[in-house]
Structures are given as C-alpha cells and as structure tokens.
Design an enzyme around this catalytic site. Sequence first.
Site, PDB file in Angstrom:
ATOM      1  CG  LEU A 109       7.332 -69.816  34.191  1.00 58.50           C
ATOM      2  CD1 LEU A 109       6.990 -71.222  33.742  1.00 58.50           C
ATOM      3  CD2 LEU A 109       7.595 -69.780  35.678  1.00 58.50           C
ATOM      4  N   GLY A 154       3.955 -66.111  34.535  1.00 59.48           N
ATOM      5  CA  GLY A 154       4.349 -66.598  35.862  1.00 59.48           C
ATOM      6  C   GLY A 154       4.393 -65.484  36.909  1.00 59.48           C
ATOM      7  CG  ASN A 178       1.525 -63.334  28.556  1.00 61.57           C
ATOM      8  OD1 ASN A 178       1.759 -63.893  29.617  1.00 61.57           O
ATOM      9  ND2 ASN A 178       2.492 -62.824  27.806  1.00 61.57           N
ATOM     10  CD  GLU A 179       0.795 -68.433  30.905  1.00 60.66           C
ATOM     11  OE1 GLU A 179      -0.239 -67.756  30.744  1.00 60.66           O
ATOM     12  OE2 GLU A 179       1.450 -68.421  31.952  1.00 60.66           O
TER      13      GLU A 179
HETATM   14  C1  LIG Z   1       6.013 -75.581  26.989  1.00 65.97           C
HETATM   15  C2  LIG Z   1       5.809 -74.919  28.273  1.00 65.97           C
HETATM   16  C3  LIG Z   1       4.406 -75.132  28.631  1.00 65.97           C
HETATM   17  C4  LIG Z   1       3.795 -74.497  29.613  1.00 65.97           C
HETATM   18  C5  LIG Z   1       4.421 -73.516  30.483  1.00 65.97           C
HETATM   19  C6  LIG Z   1       3.394 -72.455  30.643  1.00 65.97           C
HETATM   20  C7  LIG Z   1       3.808 -71.447  31.622  1.00 65.97           C
HETATM   21  C8  LIG Z   1       4.312 -70.293  31.239  1.00 65.97           C
HETATM   22  C9  LIG Z   1       4.468 -69.238  32.215  1.00 65.97           C
HETATM   23  C10 LIG Z   1       5.448 -68.166  31.823  1.00 65.97           C
HETATM   24  O1  LIG Z   1       5.745 -67.391  32.680  1.00 65.97           O
HETATM   25  S1  LIG Z   1       6.152 -68.101  30.259  1.00 65.97           S
HETATM   26  C11 LIG Z   1       7.063 -66.570  30.209  1.00 65.97           C
HETATM   27  C12 LIG Z   1       6.154 -65.524  29.755  1.00 65.97           C
HETATM   28  N1  LIG Z   1       6.723 -64.224  29.914  1.00 65.97           N
HETATM   29  C13 LIG Z   1       6.443 -63.224  29.089  1.00 65.97           C
HETATM   30  O2  LIG Z   1       5.734 -63.383  28.142  1.00 65.97           O
HETATM   31  C14 LIG Z   1       7.100 -61.934  29.399  1.00 65.97           C
HETATM   32  C15 LIG Z   1       7.892 -61.437  28.255  1.00 65.97           C
HETATM   33  N2  LIG Z   1       8.517 -60.184  28.604  1.00 65.97           N
HETATM   34  C16 LIG Z   1       7.894 -59.009  28.521  1.00 65.97           C
HETATM   35  O3  LIG Z   1       6.729 -58.895  28.216  1.00 65.97           O
HETATM   36  C17 LIG Z   1       8.720 -57.794  28.785  1.00 65.97           C
HETATM   37  O4  LIG Z   1      10.066 -58.177  28.781  1.00 65.97           O
HETATM   38  C18 LIG Z   1       8.409 -57.076  30.118  1.00 65.97           C
HETATM   39  C19 LIG Z   1       7.034 -56.411  30.027  1.00 65.97           C
HETATM   40  C20 LIG Z   1       8.432 -58.031  31.311  1.00 65.97           C
HETATM   41  C21 LIG Z   1       9.472 -55.978  30.365  1.00 65.97           C
HETATM   42  O5  LIG Z   1       9.552 -55.151  29.254  1.00 65.97           O
HETATM   43  P1  LIG Z   1      10.822 -54.179  29.058  1.00 65.97           P
HETATM   44  O6  LIG Z   1      11.071 -53.450  30.330  1.00 65.97           O
HETATM   45  O7  LIG Z   1      10.558 -53.394  27.843  1.00 65.97           O
HETATM   46  O8  LIG Z   1      12.055 -55.158  28.877  1.00 65.97           O
HETATM   47  P2  LIG Z   1      12.493 -55.981  27.561  1.00 65.97           P
HETATM   48  O9  LIG Z   1      11.304 -56.606  26.927  1.00 65.97           O
HETATM   49  O10 LIG Z   1      13.344 -55.114  26.730  1.00 65.97           O
HETATM   50  O11 LIG Z   1      13.352 -57.161  28.207  1.00 65.97           O
HETATM   51  C22 LIG Z   1      14.597 -56.888  28.835  1.00 65.97           C
HETATM   52  C23 LIG Z   1      15.418 -58.149  28.765  1.00 65.97           C
HETATM   53  O12 LIG Z   1      14.778 -59.160  29.529  1.00 65.97           O
HETATM   54  C24 LIG Z   1      14.619 -60.343  28.723  1.00 65.97           C
HETATM   55  N3  LIG Z   1      13.394 -61.048  29.134  1.00 65.97           N
HETATM   56  C25 LIG Z   1      12.142 -60.567  29.099  1.00 65.97           C
HETATM   57  N4  LIG Z   1      11.273 -61.493  29.550  1.00 65.97           N
HETATM   58  C26 LIG Z   1      12.014 -62.596  29.868  1.00 65.97           C
HETATM   59  C27 LIG Z   1      11.670 -63.895  30.386  1.00 65.97           C
HETATM   60  N5  LIG Z   1      10.401 -64.279  30.674  1.00 65.97           N
HETATM   61  N6  LIG Z   1      12.665 -64.765  30.599  1.00 65.97           N
HETATM   62  C28 LIG Z   1      13.950 -64.424  30.314  1.00 65.97           C
HETATM   63  N7  LIG Z   1      14.323 -63.222  29.808  1.00 65.97           N
HETATM   64  C29 LIG Z   1      13.366 -62.300  29.598  1.00 65.97           C
HETATM   65  C30 LIG Z   1      14.531 -59.783  27.308  1.00 65.97           C
HETATM   66  O13 LIG Z   1      14.835 -60.781  26.378  1.00 65.97           O
HETATM   67  C31 LIG Z   1      15.559 -58.675  27.325  1.00 65.97           C
HETATM   68  O14 LIG Z   1      16.824 -59.290  27.257  1.00 65.97           O
HETATM   69  P3  LIG Z   1      17.974 -58.580  26.376  1.00 65.97           P
HETATM   70  O15 LIG Z   1      19.155 -59.489  26.533  1.00 65.97           O
HETATM   71  O16 LIG Z   1      17.452 -58.518  24.976  1.00 65.97           O
HETATM   72  O17 LIG Z   1      18.167 -57.222  26.990  1.00 65.97           O
END
Ligand SMILES: CC/C=C\CC/C=C/CC(=O)SCCNC(=O)CCNC(=O)[C@H](O)C(C)(C)COP(=O)(O)OP(=O)(O)OC[C@H]1O[C@@H](n2cnc3c(N)ncnc32)[C@H](O)[C@@H]1OP(=O)(O)O
Length: 287
Positions: A109, A154, A178-179
């Site tokens: 997400l 997600g 990993n939430e």
């Molecule tokens: C209160 C709510 C309650 C319940 C909801 C529960 C449900 C949750 C489900 C979810 O999906 S929550 C989202 C969880 N996602 C993550 O934990 C993923 C986090 N990201 C990563 O682990 C890494 O980014 C990656 C392994 C996917 C890729 O790694 P890498 O290739 O090294 O890229 P970067 O980490 O440098 O990221 C590049 C760029 O992308 C942005 N970004 C990363 N993840 C997200 C995201 N989920 N949403 C929006 N943007 C994301 C990151 O900030 C970097 O942005 P820059 O502007 O700094 O370049």
Amino acid sequence: MANVLRNSAKFGFSGVLSQLSIHSRHGRECVSPCFSLQQRNNSTSPKIKVDLDSSTGVAVLRMQSPPVNSLSLDFLTEFCINLEKLEMDRSCRGLIITSTLSKVFSAGLDIMEMYGKSPERCGEFWKAVQEMWLKLYGSNMATIAAINGSSPAGGCLMSIGCDYRIMVDNPRYSIGLNETQLGIVAPFWFKDTLVNTVGNRAAELSLELGLLYSAPDALKIGLVDQLVPEDQVLSTAQDTMSKWLAIPDHARQIDQCVYIIYNTSPLPLDHARQMDQCVISVCIYYI
Ligand SMILES: CC/C=C\CC/C=C/CC(=O)SCCNC(=O)CCNC(=O)[C@H](O)C(C)(C)COP(=O)(O)OP(=O)(O)OC[C@H]1O[C@@H](n2cnc3c(N)ncnc32)[C@H](O)[C@@H]1OP(=O)(O)O
C-alpha cells in the site's frame, strides 16, 4: 452432463459470489460478441500494461508504476478496471501478474495514502484495497503471480490472492506481511489469506513478528510455490499457466468455489466489509 456441469459452474460460482456480495460478478456468459471483440485489444494505462494473447487466452498484466509499484488509489483503480475488462472477455482464461521494475514486484500500500488524508479519502482508499483483493481472489481466470522482486505487505497480499506464485530465486528479494514491524496490524482478511496459503502456525509466527522471507525461505514455508532464475520467471509462468488451462474451466472454478465457501474470510459479506472499512479508516486517520 458436461453442459450441466459447465452451467452449474458458471451460475453456481457467480451465485456463490453474489451471495457473498462480491462486487466483481463476472458474467462471462452474457458478454456480447461485439464487446468481447473490443476487449481483445491490449491496453496500456499509465501504471499498468496488459497484453492479451488471444491464441492462448493468457493475459500478462505488468505493473509499471515507479519507483516501487506502490498501491495508491489511482493504481488500485486502474488495476481493478483492467481486471474487470479481462474478466468480461470470454477469450481470456488466464492472467499472469508481474512487474516491469527491476528488484520490486510491489511495495504494498502507498504509505502516502495513509497519511494526513480526510476520513472520506481514507474510506475510498480502503474500499479500493478491498476491491483489488475481492476481484483477484474471486476471479474466474486462473491467476499466477510472477514475482520478480520484493513484495512486502500489500504486495504479498496481491501475490497470495493469486492461484499460484512463482518467484525469482534471489535471496535479496523478500516477501511477507510485515505490518507489525511498521507498528500496524494486518487486517483479518490478510491473515485469513495467509493462513490459507501457509497454514496456521506459520501464519501466526509470520504475522506477529512481521516476518519478511527471502525467496528461498518463502519457498520453504509454502508462501511461494516455485523459484526460478530471473530470466525465466515469465516463461515459467506461461508454461505453468498452460497446465492450469489444461483443466476445464468449469472444474477448476467449481473447485475454487468450494474452496471459497469453506475457507474464505467473511470479507465478502457486506457487513464485514463495512466494519473493516470503518476500523481501518479510523486507524489511518489517527496515524
Ligand atoms: C493504519 C493502517 C492499518 C492497517 C493497514 C495495514 C495494511 C498495510 C499493508 C501495506 O502494504 S503497508 C505498506 C508496507 N510497505 C512496506 O513496508 C514496503 C516499504 N518499502 C520497502 O521495503 C522498499 O522500498 C522496497 C523493498 C519495496 C524497495 O526497496 P528499494 O528498491 O531499495 O527502494 P527504496 O526503499 O529506496 O524506495 C524507493 C522510493 O519508493 C518509496 N516507497 C517505498 N515503499 C513505498 C510505499 N509502500 N509507498 C509509497 N512509497 C514507497 C521510498 O520512500 C523511496 O522514495 P524516495 O522519494 O525516497 O526515492
């Protein structure tokens, strides 16, 4: 007999889905030939590219939303529209989902959707997340995730919403729900889908510790079904799909229908869906 089975599959499956209030009733049987022809065109929207090979009946949906294919409201809306079009297309029997980005399948997400947004917007966003899962998990098509990069949270949900998962054999790519590591909790239907995939104990450990599994570890616990070298992920998905499509659609769909009845979470029920939406919208609002 075959016709009876086929019809009971069509109506039985959509009947069950409609009882469960899944909104993506597909009704392949009532698509006009004209509409069906139009749908055979391949489509590209900004964040998603779809290529349908009408000779095999297999569509490849490529997520192409840099940097990490995060699931924003726009992305989810496009995803659902594309899925619906394919679902309505009688010529499409199988769907492979993959990413055009190097190293990332989907980061899950979009965290920006969960920060500083109005309750209405949060509600809309969460509804789109639910829709994505309902459409994918309830699809009449055979679905394969060709996971060619990391797929946390997600992104993992999207993968386990498919019938089969093939992941690139690279220990640097990880997948999991990993939430809890982020201080949030996976909703009950994320949990149910994970339990269906890896079993109770593995799901419990996985969710409570917010584990992200490397590709080899994901294979060990059954979170993915197969590992392949990077350059073979799509061809393996195509080969695997031909095995799935060798099974008559009605038999596979009835089987899936029985599985949905006995194993699915109550999310498709309207009240559960609304309750989930309420809880999550409030949580997001107060983050
Ligand atoms: C209160 C709510 C309650 C319940 C909801 C529960 C449900 C949750 C489900 C979810 O999906 S929550 C989202 C969880 N996602 C993550 O934990 C993923 C986090 N990201 C990563 O682990 C890494 O980014 C990656 C392994 C996917 C890729 O790694 P890498 O290739 O090294 O890229 P970067 O980490 O440098 O990221 C590049 C760029 O992308 C942005 N970004 C990363 N993840 C997200 C995201 N989920 N949403 C929006 N943007 C994301 C990151 O900030 C970097 O942005 P820059 O502007 O700094 O370049």
